[in-house]
Design a protein around this motif. Structure first.
Motif, mmCIF file in Angstrom:
data_model
loop_
_atom_site.group_PDB
_atom_site.id
_atom_site.type_symbol
_atom_site.label_atom_id
_atom_site.label_comp_id
_atom_site.label_asym_id
_atom_site.label_seq_id
_atom_site.Cartn_x
_atom_site.Cartn_y
_atom_site.Cartn_z
ATOM 1 N N VAL A 134 0.845 -1.189 0.000
ATOM 2 C CA VAL A 134 0.000 0.000 0.000
ATOM 3 C C VAL A 134 0.883 1.243 0.000
ATOM 4 O O VAL A 134 1.968 1.243 0.586
ATOM 5 C CB VAL A 134 -0.954 0.013 1.220
ATOM 6 N N MET A 135 0.424 2.306 -0.647
ATOM 7 C CA MET A 135 1.134 3.594 -0.675
ATOM 8 C C MET A 135 0.293 4.604 0.107
ATOM 9 O O MET A 135 -0.804 4.966 -0.317
ATOM 10 C CB MET A 135 1.326 4.076 -2.105
ATOM 11 N N LEU A 136 0.817 5.029 1.273
ATOM 12 C CA LEU A 136 0.093 5.958 2.137
ATOM 13 C C LEU A 136 0.652 7.374 1.987
ATOM 14 O O LEU A 136 1.805 7.555 1.601
ATOM 15 C CB LEU A 136 0.208 5.518 3.598
ATOM 16 N N PHE B 38 -16.445 1.678 2.489
ATOM 17 C CA PHE B 38 -16.130 0.603 1.544
ATOM 18 C C PHE B 38 -17.037 -0.601 1.764
ATOM 19 O O PHE B 38 -17.584 -1.177 0.805
ATOM 20 C CB PHE B 38 -14.658 0.205 1.712
ATOM 21 N N VAL B 39 -17.204 -0.984 3.021
ATOM 22 C CA VAL B 39 -18.042 -2.151 3.338
ATOM 23 C C VAL B 39 -19.502 -1.898 2.960
ATOM 24 O O VAL B 39 -20.174 -2.773 2.416
ATOM 25 C CB VAL B 39 -17.908 -2.511 4.829
ATOM 26 N N THR B 40 -19.997 -0.689 3.236
ATOM 27 C CA THR B 40 -21.393 -0.367 2.919
ATOM 28 C C THR B 40 -21.679 -0.501 1.423
ATOM 29 O O THR B 40 -22.689 -1.077 1.019
ATOM 30 C CB THR B 40 -21.727 1.070 3.383
ATOM 31 N N VAL B 41 -20.768 0.035 0.612
ATOM 32 C CA VAL B 41 -20.948 -0.043 -0.842
ATOM 33 C C VAL B 41 -20.952 -1.485 -1.319
ATOM 34 O O VAL B 41 -21.794 -1.895 -2.124
ATOM 35 C CB VAL B 41 -19.841 0.760 -1.561
ATOM 36 N N HIS B 42 -20.025 -2.285 -0.822
ATOM 37 C CA HIS B 42 -19.882 -3.657 -1.312
ATOM 38 C C HIS B 42 -20.905 -4.608 -0.692
ATOM 39 O O HIS B 42 -21.158 -5.677 -1.254
ATOM 40 C CB HIS B 42 -18.455 -4.153 -1.080
ATOM 41 N N LYS B 43 -21.481 -4.223 0.430
ATOM 42 C CA LYS B 43 -22.563 -5.034 1.002
ATOM 43 C C LYS B 43 -23.743 -5.110 0.047
ATOM 44 O O LYS B 43 -24.413 -6.135 -0.066
ATOM 45 C CB LYS B 43 -23.022 -4.438 2.336
ATOM 46 N N TYR C 49 -8.855 1.585 -2.679
ATOM 47 C CA TYR C 49 -9.829 2.563 -2.180
ATOM 48 C C TYR C 49 -9.173 3.516 -1.182
ATOM 49 O O TYR C 49 -9.391 4.734 -1.224
ATOM 50 C CB TYR C 49 -10.994 1.811 -1.530
ATOM 51 N N LEU C 50 -8.344 2.982 -0.295
ATOM 52 C CA LEU C 50 -7.651 3.822 0.681
ATOM 53 C C LEU C 50 -6.677 4.780 -0.010
ATOM 54 O O LEU C 50 -6.603 5.972 0.349
ATOM 55 C CB LEU C 50 -6.888 2.937 1.676
ATOM 56 N N GLU C 51 -5.922 4.297 -0.974
ATOM 57 C CA GLU C 51 -4.949 5.135 -1.677
ATOM 58 C C GLU C 51 -5.655 6.274 -2.414
ATOM 59 O O GLU C 51 -5.123 7.385 -2.517
ATOM 60 C CB GLU C 51 -4.164 4.284 -2.669
ATOM 61 N N GLU C 52 -6.864 6.019 -2.882
ATOM 62 C CA GLU C 52 -7.609 7.046 -3.615
ATOM 63 C C GLU C 52 -8.172 8.119 -2.693
ATOM 64 O O GLU C 52 -8.213 9.309 -3.034
ATOM 65 C CB GLU C 52 -8.735 6.392 -4.405
ATOM 66 N N HIS C 53 -8.596 7.711 -1.465
ATOM 67 C CA HIS C 53 -9.319 8.632 -0.603
ATOM 68 C C HIS C 53 -8.481 9.236 0.528
ATOM 69 O O HIS C 53 -8.902 10.211 1.149
ATOM 70 C CB HIS C 53 -10.535 7.916 0.016
ATOM 71 N N LEU C 54 -7.326 8.651 0.799
ATOM 72 C CA LEU C 54 -6.448 9.267 1.814
ATOM 73 C C LEU C 54 -5.593 10.337 1.184
ATOM 74 O O LEU C 54 -4.905 10.106 0.205
ATOM 75 C CB LEU C 54 -5.556 8.194 2.452
ATOM 76 N N GLN C 55 -5.652 11.531 1.734
ATOM 77 C CA GLN C 55 -4.897 12.662 1.180
ATOM 78 C C GLN C 55 -3.793 13.067 2.138
ATOM 79 O O GLN C 55 -3.912 12.988 3.323
ATOM 80 C CB GLN C 55 -5.823 13.861 0.943
#
Length: 298
Positions: A241-243, A260-265, A292-298
């Motif tokens: 992962v790239m943080l 993430f869980v809500t969407v995929h549920k 998903y984390l790499e996209e949304h963590l700034q």
């Protein structure tokens, strides 16, 4: 391979046209110049299914008759068959249902509209043996309710119209339509839904939770913030992962995990139509969550 739907008034000459089409296709398949597959030609009609003329006397008996036609049609449609549906097919909604079935099986379609005047149909009906006639009231009712095919709508196209004065059929055009015509993709409403495995929800929850724990553990043990990290999700699963270049907090990760869980549920509980591309195995879930984390963590 192909479905040819024949439509027209009762006693308009549909069966004669169906026989002409059948004879032409059979002869075409036997020509020395033809080098394609040898298709089986199937004719489905009221006569072949023993549907009596009296079935059209009222809606209560007509509906099961149409159901019998449609069920047998579904059994015969295949990549190896050319199906000729020789029936009144006078309701556009029924023709649309037939068209959707053809799209689902990925076969080519064509519609043949057999035109005849009401008086000609009445004369032919009276000339038939008594057991093969429509009652005068039923015949007039079917003619009145007939919904004419139109080349302007997709479920009747391509449309070939044959007048009572025509001796032959547009054989070459029909052949071209069933051999090289467009194959319409299945309607999204008719696609079968790929269900997730029974343990998908448990895998989703456990894998995302393990990923969050691995990130927090790696930050704590390495003493560095941000950059590339190797996460040991399980003893047999490691993900990179790239943080961002800062300390990522537990509250941030938990918030993104919930999203993430809500969407995929929804995909798990309602099913999905992603054409078999969904994989609920641990590694795929972890890879998706990390992206998903790499996209949304700034």
């Amino acid at each position: 391979m192909a479905l040819i739907t024949i439509s027209g008034y009762p006693c308009s000459g549909k069966t004669r046209r169906a026989q002409q089409i059948l004879d032409f296709i059979e002869s075409k398949l036997k020509e020395p110049e033809y080098t394609g597959p040898q298709y089986k030609i199937v004719v489905i009609s009221d006569h072949s299914l023993n549907i009596r003329r009296s079935a059209y006397n009222d809606s209560r008996s007509e509906k099961p008759a149409r159901g019998t036609l449609f069920t047998n049609l579904q059994r015969q449609i295949s990549p190896n068959n050319i199906v000729i549906l020789d029936a009144p097919n006078y309701i556009k909604g029924f023709r649309y249902q037939i068209y959707c079935a053809a799209r689902e099986f990925k076969v080519r379609v064509a519609t043949v509209f057999v035109v005849s005047t009401p008086d000609q149909c009445r004369t032919r009906n009276e000339a038939r043996p008594k057991g093969e006639r429509y009652t005068a009231e039923t015949l007039d009712n079917l003619i009145q309710r007939f919904e004419e095919p139109s080349s302007m709508v997709r479920w009747d196209s391509p449309l070939f119209t044959l007048l009572w004065t025509d001796d032959g059929i547009p054989s070459s055009d029909i052949w071209k339509a069933i051999i090289s015509g467009d194959v319409k993709p299945p309607n999204s409403g008719t696609l079968s839904i790929t269900k997730a495995p029974t343990d998908a929800l448990l895998n989703l929850e456990n894998t995302t939770l393990a990923t969050v724990s691995a990130i927090m553990s790696e930050q704590s043990s390495s003493g560095s913030f941000g950059g590339p990290m190797q996460l040991a999700i399980t003893p047999t699963l490691t993900i990179k992962v790239m943080l961002p270049g800062r300390n990522v907090t537990l509250s941030e990760l938990q918030r993104l995990k919930r999203q993430f869980v809500t969407v995929h549920k929804k995909a798990i509980t309602l099913g999905t139509t992603e054409k078999g591309a969904v994989d609920w195995e641990e590694r795929r879930i972890a890879e998706k969550f990390v992206a998903y984390l790499e996209e949304h963590l700034q």
